[in-house]
Scaffold this motif. Structure first.
Motif, PDB file in Angstrom:
ATOM      1  N   LYS A 166       1.031  -1.070  -0.195  1.00 19.20           N
ATOM      2  CA  LYS A 166       0.102   0.093  -0.230  1.00 19.20           C
ATOM      3  C   LYS A 166       1.128   1.103  -0.028  1.00 19.20           C
ATOM      4  O   LYS A 166       1.758   1.029   0.062  1.00 19.20           O
ATOM      5  CB  LYS A 166      -0.960   0.516   1.199  1.00 19.20           C
ATOM      6  N   ASP A 224       0.196   5.516   0.912  1.00 21.12           N
ATOM      7  CA  ASP A 224      -0.803   6.397   0.714  1.00 21.12           C
ATOM      8  C   ASP A 224      -0.232   7.660   0.805  1.00 21.12           C
ATOM      9  O   ASP A 224       0.335   8.132   1.648  1.00 21.12           O
ATOM     10  CB  ASP A 224      -0.887   6.134   2.183  1.00 21.12           C
ATOM     11  N   SER A 237      -2.564  10.805   0.138  1.00 17.09           N
ATOM     12  CA  SER A 237      -3.260  11.124   1.069  1.00 17.09           C
ATOM     13  C   SER A 237      -3.158  12.543   1.620  1.00 17.09           C
ATOM     14  O   SER A 237      -2.250  12.636   2.167  1.00 17.09           O
ATOM     15  CB  SER A 237      -4.064  10.031   0.614  1.00 17.09           C
ATOM     16  N   ASP A 294      -3.326   5.607  -2.324  1.00 22.00           N
ATOM     17  CA  ASP A 294      -4.264   6.128  -2.150  1.00 22.00           C
ATOM     18  C   ASP A 294      -4.146   7.725  -2.200  1.00 22.00           C
ATOM     19  O   ASP A 294      -2.491   7.895  -2.087  1.00 22.00           O
ATOM     20  CB  ASP A 294      -4.348   6.308  -1.078  1.00 22.00           C
TER      21      ASP A 294
END
Length: 109
Positions: A14, A16, A18, A53
């Motif tokens: 993953k 991320d 964001s 993300d």
């Protein structure tokens, strides 16, 4: 987000990014930032990635080859609350994509 920012990373489950105001290309006029874009080689180096993300940035454009290295492994992509006006052509190549969130963009039609 600089070009080849993840060049030395081959495998992630993953990523991320964001709430980071991710950008490579900024068009500035009269001291005001008008455009945030990702660069085609922003994620070069990463070969296996399952989730990404990029929500709550101000991305307006994603070049078509941006996700080419992870096209076969990316299953979940969050582009929520950006400034996209159309579904990016870059998504066309994401053959394993199962979940896509584009809530809160400025999509026309």
């Amino acid at each position: 987000l600089s070009s080849n920012a993840f060049k030395s990373i081959k495998k992630l489950s993953k990523l991320d990014l964001s709430y980071n105001q991710v950008s490579v290309q900024e068009i500035i006029k009269n001291g005001k930032i008008l455009d945030f874009s990702l660069d085609e080689d922003s994620f070069d180096g990463i070969e296996i990635l399952q989730e990404m993300d990029l929500s709550y940035n101000r991305i307006v454009h994603i070049p078509k080859n941006t996700f080419s290295r992870v096209a076969k492994s990316l299953k979940k992509l969050n582009l929520e609350e950006n400034e996209l006006h159309a579904v990016p052509m870059a998504l066309k190549y994401l053959v394993s994509l199962e979940i896509l969130n584009m809530n809160g963009n400025k999509l026309a039609r």
